[in-house]
Scaffold this motif. Sequence first.
Motif, PDB file in Angstrom:
ATOM      1  N   ASP A 156      -8.811  -1.356  -2.429  1.00 12.25           N
ATOM      2  CA  ASP A 156      -9.506  -0.099  -2.159  1.00 12.25           C
ATOM      3  C   ASP A 156     -11.014  -0.246  -2.219  1.00 12.25           C
ATOM      4  OD1 ASP A 156      -7.155   1.265  -1.826  1.00 12.25           O
ATOM      5  OD2 ASP A 156      -7.133   2.139  -3.835  1.00 12.25           O
ATOM      6  N   THR A 190      -5.927  -4.475 -10.181  1.00 10.04           N
ATOM      7  CA  THR A 190      -7.293  -4.002  -9.943  1.00 10.04           C
ATOM      8  C   THR A 190      -7.663  -2.982 -11.000  1.00 10.04           C
ATOM      9  OG1 THR A 190      -7.170  -4.349  -7.547  1.00 10.04           O
ATOM     10  CG2 THR A 190      -8.818  -2.797  -8.337  1.00 10.04           C
ATOM     11  N   SER A 214     -10.627  -7.094  -8.960  1.00 11.83           N
ATOM     12  CA  SER A 214      -9.251  -7.390  -8.559  1.00 11.83           C
ATOM     13  C   SER A 214      -8.958  -8.834  -8.925  1.00 11.83           C
ATOM     14  CB  SER A 214      -9.064  -7.172  -7.059  1.00 11.83           C
ATOM     15  OG  SER A 214      -9.285  -5.821  -6.715  1.00 11.83           O
ATOM     16  N   GLU A 262       5.480  -2.686  -7.417  1.00 13.86           N
ATOM     17  CA  GLU A 262       4.183  -2.047  -7.673  1.00 13.86           C
ATOM     18  C   GLU A 262       4.346  -0.921  -8.669  1.00 13.86           C
ATOM     19  OE1 GLU A 262       1.506   1.345  -7.219  1.00 13.86           O
ATOM     20  OE2 GLU A 262       3.316   1.252  -5.985  1.00 13.86           O
ATOM     21  N   ARG A 311      -8.958   7.411   0.529  1.00 15.35           N
ATOM     22  CA  ARG A 311      -8.682   5.991   0.343  1.00 15.35           C
ATOM     23  C   ARG A 311      -9.086   5.208   1.574  1.00 15.35           C
ATOM     24  NH1 ARG A 311      -3.102   2.565  -0.752  1.00 15.35           N
ATOM     25  NH2 ARG A 311      -4.147   0.733  -1.581  1.00 15.35           N
ATOM     26  N   GLY A 357      -0.379   0.808  -8.975  1.00 15.41           N
ATOM     27  CA  GLY A 357      -1.380  -0.009  -8.299  1.00 15.41           C
ATOM     28  C   GLY A 357      -1.349  -1.477  -8.653  1.00 15.41           C
ATOM     29  N   GLU A 358      -0.622  -1.850  -9.719  1.00 13.19           N
ATOM     30  CA  GLU A 358      -0.504  -3.262 -10.081  1.00 13.19           C
ATOM     31  C   GLU A 358       0.720  -3.836  -9.361  1.00 13.19           C
ATOM     32  OE1 GLU A 358      -3.160  -3.230 -11.157  1.00 13.19           O
ATOM     33  OE2 GLU A 358      -3.510  -2.072 -12.958  1.00 13.19           O
TER      34      GLU A 358
END
Length: 335
Positions: free
Chosen positions: A212, A238, A273, A190, A223, A193-194
Amino acid sequence: MKHFLLIITVCILSSCQPKTYDYLKMQGKIFGTFYNIIYQPVKENDSIDMGITKELDKVDWALSTFKDTSTISKFNFSNKGITIDPMMKYVYESGISIYKNTDGAFDMTVGPLVNAWGFGFKKKDNVTSGMIDSLLLNIGMDKVKLDTNNYLSKQQPEIMLDASAIAKGYGVDVVADYLASQGITNYMVEIGGEIRVAGINNKGIAWRVGIDKPIDDKAAISRELQDILSLTNVGLATSGNYRNFYVKNGKKYAHTIDPKTGYPVQHSLLSASIIAKECMVADGYATACMVMGLEKSMQVIESLPNIEGYFIYQDENGENQVKYTKGFEKLILQQ
């Protein structure tokens, strides 16, 4: 004799089972964000941190616009173009494919517009319609060409490439491919976030990844999860307008810029996403979807093989709603 043979057979079968090791974690900073890697080593005391760091550095020196001597910066500083390295070539060719499939919604030349609106790698200017019209003259991936000798040329000196909408996803893929090259089959990579995952997690099941809920929170303190996915052997990216934005004179300006109009997008889509085999591909299409909006995004993603999409949008009553492609549904865990 039978008992003796049974003992031998059990011993042989036991010796054939590969020894398993505890999952390891690695964290660090790259591309102006943080990365987290979890993997199951195939050898005892197997630390491949240095190898991962080298791979990430290669990506950074190819695609970072914050490094004056990176490949992409050399192209941006050039008048006509340069011969590019294999990493930048691969990312550029993937970008061209996404550009064409999304009718220009994904565009790596959009950097000057992003900078002008205050979301790029240069300071924000006071934006005027005349400035936008002038900048649009240098926007469009059709103004950049790659020849058979890996020379990337541009029509005007002012044309710039910005890989920020795809570089994190590519970095994830580079690390994932490196792990696979070391014989590692169970991992999660990761970056900002990817994500890309393979095999199973330390509980012996497919990896659990959350999507999220879109909450206007620039500090990213709050979150909540909209859904939880069960994933293996795919990449997930996302993109959304609920973290990176600013408010000026009472109006919200989101970081997603439409390459055709030159202005921040204004539509109901809050986040996109995308799942694909490569995280880089998912990353690029997620960005394009935030430009295209809900309906066009559904059409485009559903037309592409082995790519799925999950979209959170705001309805006419201001309530958040979810829509996703048919293949995405089987990935959502029932809560």
